[in-house]
Motif scaffolding. Structure first.
Motif, PDB file in Angstrom:
ATOM      1  N   PRO A 172      46.818  48.932  44.387  1.00 14.05           N
ATOM      2  CA  PRO A 172      45.684  49.634  44.995  1.00 14.05           C
ATOM      3  C   PRO A 172      45.662  51.107  44.578  1.00 14.05           C
ATOM      4  O   PRO A 172      45.899  52.003  45.379  1.00 14.05           O
ATOM      5  CB  PRO A 172      45.914  49.453  46.496  1.00 14.05           C
ATOM      6  CG  PRO A 172      47.398  49.324  46.627  1.00 14.05           C
ATOM      7  CD  PRO A 172      47.857  48.642  45.366  1.00 14.05           C
ATOM      8  N   LYS A 203      42.974  47.508  37.891  1.00 11.47           N
ATOM      9  CA  LYS A 203      42.216  46.280  38.116  1.00 11.47           C
ATOM     10  C   LYS A 203      43.010  45.325  38.991  1.00 11.47           C
ATOM     11  O   LYS A 203      44.231  45.254  38.902  1.00 11.47           O
ATOM     12  CB  LYS A 203      41.889  45.595  36.786  1.00 11.47           C
ATOM     13  CG  LYS A 203      40.767  46.264  36.044  1.00 11.47           C
ATOM     14  CD  LYS A 203      40.258  45.391  34.932  1.00 11.47           C
ATOM     15  CE  LYS A 203      39.000  45.968  34.340  1.00 11.47           C
ATOM     16  NZ  LYS A 203      38.420  45.077  33.345  1.00 11.47           N
ATOM     17  N   PHE A 204      42.272  44.617  39.845  1.00 10.60           N
ATOM     18  CA  PHE A 204      42.835  43.539  40.647  1.00 10.60           C
ATOM     19  C   PHE A 204      42.487  42.221  39.985  1.00 10.60           C
ATOM     20  O   PHE A 204      41.533  42.131  39.216  1.00 10.60           O
ATOM     21  CB  PHE A 204      42.205  43.497  42.046  1.00 10.60           C
ATOM     22  CG  PHE A 204      42.587  44.614  42.971  1.00 10.60           C
ATOM     23  CD1 PHE A 204      43.852  45.145  42.978  1.00 10.60           C
ATOM     24  CD2 PHE A 204      41.662  45.102  43.869  1.00 10.60           C
ATOM     25  CE1 PHE A 204      44.195  46.157  43.850  1.00 10.60           C
ATOM     26  CE2 PHE A 204      41.987  46.115  44.754  1.00 10.60           C
ATOM     27  CZ  PHE A 204      43.258  46.640  44.736  1.00 10.60           C
ATOM     28  N   PRO A 212      38.032  42.958  39.494  1.00 10.85           N
ATOM     29  CA  PRO A 212      37.353  44.213  39.827  1.00 10.85           C
ATOM     30  C   PRO A 212      38.261  45.428  39.602  1.00 10.85           C
ATOM     31  O   PRO A 212      39.485  45.317  39.608  1.00 10.85           O
ATOM     32  CB  PRO A 212      37.030  44.054  41.307  1.00 10.85           C
ATOM     33  CG  PRO A 212      38.127  43.182  41.821  1.00 10.85           C
ATOM     34  CD  PRO A 212      38.428  42.223  40.694  1.00 10.85           C
ATOM     35  N   ARG A 213      37.627  46.562  39.412  1.00 15.32           N
ATOM     36  CA  ARG A 213      38.349  47.829  39.235  1.00 15.32           C
ATOM     37  C   ARG A 213      38.344  48.601  40.554  1.00 15.32           C
ATOM     38  O   ARG A 213      37.309  48.699  41.218  1.00 15.32           O
ATOM     39  CB  ARG A 213      37.688  48.664  38.144  1.00 15.32           C
ATOM     40  CG  ARG A 213      38.435  49.965  37.822  1.00 15.32           C
ATOM     41  CD  ARG A 213      37.865  50.675  36.615  1.00 15.32           C
ATOM     42  NE  ARG A 213      37.786  49.846  35.438  1.00 15.32           N
ATOM     43  CZ  ARG A 213      38.804  49.598  34.592  1.00 15.32           C
ATOM     44  NH1 ARG A 213      39.993  50.108  34.845  1.00 15.32           N
ATOM     45  NH2 ARG A 213      38.628  48.841  33.534  1.00 15.32           N
ATOM     46  N   VAL A 214      39.488  49.163  40.912  1.00 17.45           N
ATOM     47  CA  VAL A 214      39.617  49.965  42.131  1.00 17.45           C
ATOM     48  C   VAL A 214      38.859  51.275  41.936  1.00 17.45           C
ATOM     49  O   VAL A 214      39.078  51.987  40.952  1.00 17.45           O
ATOM     50  CB  VAL A 214      41.095  50.240  42.466  1.00 17.45           C
ATOM     51  CG1 VAL A 214      41.222  51.096  43.718  1.00 17.45           C
ATOM     52  CG2 VAL A 214      41.867  48.931  42.627  1.00 17.45           C
ATOM     53  N   THR A 215      37.951  51.574  42.861  1.00 17.92           N
ATOM     54  CA  THR A 215      37.117  52.775  42.745  1.00 17.92           C
ATOM     55  C   THR A 215      37.422  53.835  43.799  1.00 17.92           C
ATOM     56  O   THR A 215      37.018  54.979  43.642  1.00 17.92           O
ATOM     57  CB  THR A 215      35.622  52.409  42.815  1.00 17.92           C
ATOM     58  OG1 THR A 215      35.384  51.659  44.009  1.00 17.92           O
ATOM     59  CG2 THR A 215      35.215  51.574  41.609  1.00 17.92           C
ATOM     60  N   GLU A 242      38.367  50.362  48.095  1.00 15.60           N
ATOM     61  CA  GLU A 242      37.088  49.944  47.522  1.00 15.60           C
ATOM     62  C   GLU A 242      37.293  49.497  46.077  1.00 15.60           C
ATOM     63  O   GLU A 242      38.086  50.081  45.358  1.00 15.60           O
ATOM     64  CB  GLU A 242      36.111  51.122  47.564  1.00 15.60           C
ATOM     65  CG  GLU A 242      34.763  50.831  46.951  1.00 15.60           C
ATOM     66  CD  GLU A 242      33.921  52.081  46.853  1.00 15.60           C
ATOM     67  OE1 GLU A 242      33.142  52.329  47.785  1.00 15.60           O
ATOM     68  OE2 GLU A 242      34.056  52.815  45.850  1.00 15.60           O
ATOM     69  N   TRP A 243      36.551  48.433  45.696  1.00 13.73           N
ATOM     70  CA  TRP A 243      36.579  48.001  44.304  1.00 13.73           C
ATOM     71  C   TRP A 243      35.179  47.620  43.841  1.00 13.73           C
ATOM     72  O   TRP A 243      34.294  47.354  44.655  1.00 13.73           O
ATOM     73  CB  TRP A 243      37.553  46.863  44.076  1.00 13.73           C
ATOM     74  CG  TRP A 243      37.281  45.563  44.774  1.00 13.73           C
ATOM     75  CD1 TRP A 243      36.250  44.699  44.540  1.00 13.73           C
ATOM     76  CD2 TRP A 243      38.081  44.945  45.778  1.00 13.73           C
ATOM     77  NE1 TRP A 243      36.350  43.586  45.341  1.00 13.73           N
ATOM     78  CE2 TRP A 243      37.474  43.710  46.112  1.00 13.73           C
ATOM     79  CE3 TRP A 243      39.255  45.299  46.421  1.00 13.73           C
ATOM     80  CZ2 TRP A 243      37.995  42.844  47.061  1.00 13.73           C
ATOM     81  CZ3 TRP A 243      39.772  44.432  47.368  1.00 13.73           C
ATOM     82  CH2 TRP A 243      39.154  43.225  47.679  1.00 13.73           C
ATOM     83  N   GLY A 260      33.259  45.076  40.999  1.00 12.65           N
ATOM     84  CA  GLY A 260      33.448  43.958  40.077  1.00 12.65           C
ATOM     85  C   GLY A 260      32.132  43.459  39.525  1.00 12.65           C
ATOM     86  O   GLY A 260      31.065  43.702  40.093  1.00 12.65           O
ATOM     87  N   ARG A 319      30.179  45.791  44.904  1.00 16.90           N
ATOM     88  CA  ARG A 319      31.099  46.843  45.332  1.00 16.90           C
ATOM     89  C   ARG A 319      31.580  46.452  46.724  1.00 16.90           C
ATOM     90  O   ARG A 319      30.781  46.283  47.640  1.00 16.90           O
ATOM     91  CB  ARG A 319      30.408  48.195  45.348  1.00 16.90           C
ATOM     92  CG  ARG A 319      31.381  49.343  45.624  1.00 16.90           C
ATOM     93  CD  ARG A 319      30.721  50.701  45.487  1.00 16.90           C
ATOM     94  NE  ARG A 319      30.134  50.945  44.189  1.00 16.90           N
ATOM     95  CZ  ARG A 319      30.769  51.462  43.129  1.00 16.90           C
ATOM     96  NH1 ARG A 319      32.034  51.779  43.225  1.00 16.90           N
ATOM     97  NH2 ARG A 319      30.137  51.661  41.998  1.00 16.90           N
TER      98      ARG A 319
END
Length: 138
Positions: A67, A72-73, A89-92, A101-102, A104, A115
């Protein structure tokens, strides 16, 4: 205004406008809030313990990754009555004990994007957890 700014100001998250395309009128948001009788640090530890998701989350049956912003997850979702799928998804945004927050995409960006945010707020006797998904795309 970003999701983080809204959360910091205690504004409704369901009105978040995320500029992912020129088609903002096509955004759809799903949001649910629940009270958990544990403090935010306990909720955060469970929320970020990805190998145990299958023990408590019937929708996200597998999750892995760090996290940390930009990472990326790998997320496996299984909708009720539907087939499962895995996406990355990418952690934002990450604010420990407050926000995860992510963002994808399915296929190429702009086709079907989402999101996802978990917002934790301390309350008397526990934590209010708001989970929000904002979808965009064609």
């Amino acid at each position: 205004m970003t999701l983080q700014e809204k959360a910091a100001r205690n504004l409704p998250l369901t009105q978040t406008r995320i500029p992912v395309s020129n088609q903002e009128e096509r955004l759809k948001t799903i949001s649910v809030t629940t009270h958990i009788p544990s403090p935010p640090d306990v909720v955060w530890k469970i929320l970020t313990d990805f190998p145990t998701y299958a023990n408590w989350n019937p929708f996200i049956t597998r999750a892995s990754g760090d996290p940390k912003i930009g990472h990326k997850f790998s997320i496996r979702i299984v909708p009720p009555g539907g087939g499962g799928m895995t996406f990355r998804p990418r952690v934002t945004a990450v604010e420990p004990e407050h926000l995860l927050e992510w963002f994808g995409t399915l296929g190429m960006q702009g086709l079907s994007d989402g999101r996802h945010a978990f917002v934790l707020k301390p309350t008397a006797g526990g934590t209010t957890l708001t989970q929000t998904e904002t979808f965009s795309g064609l």
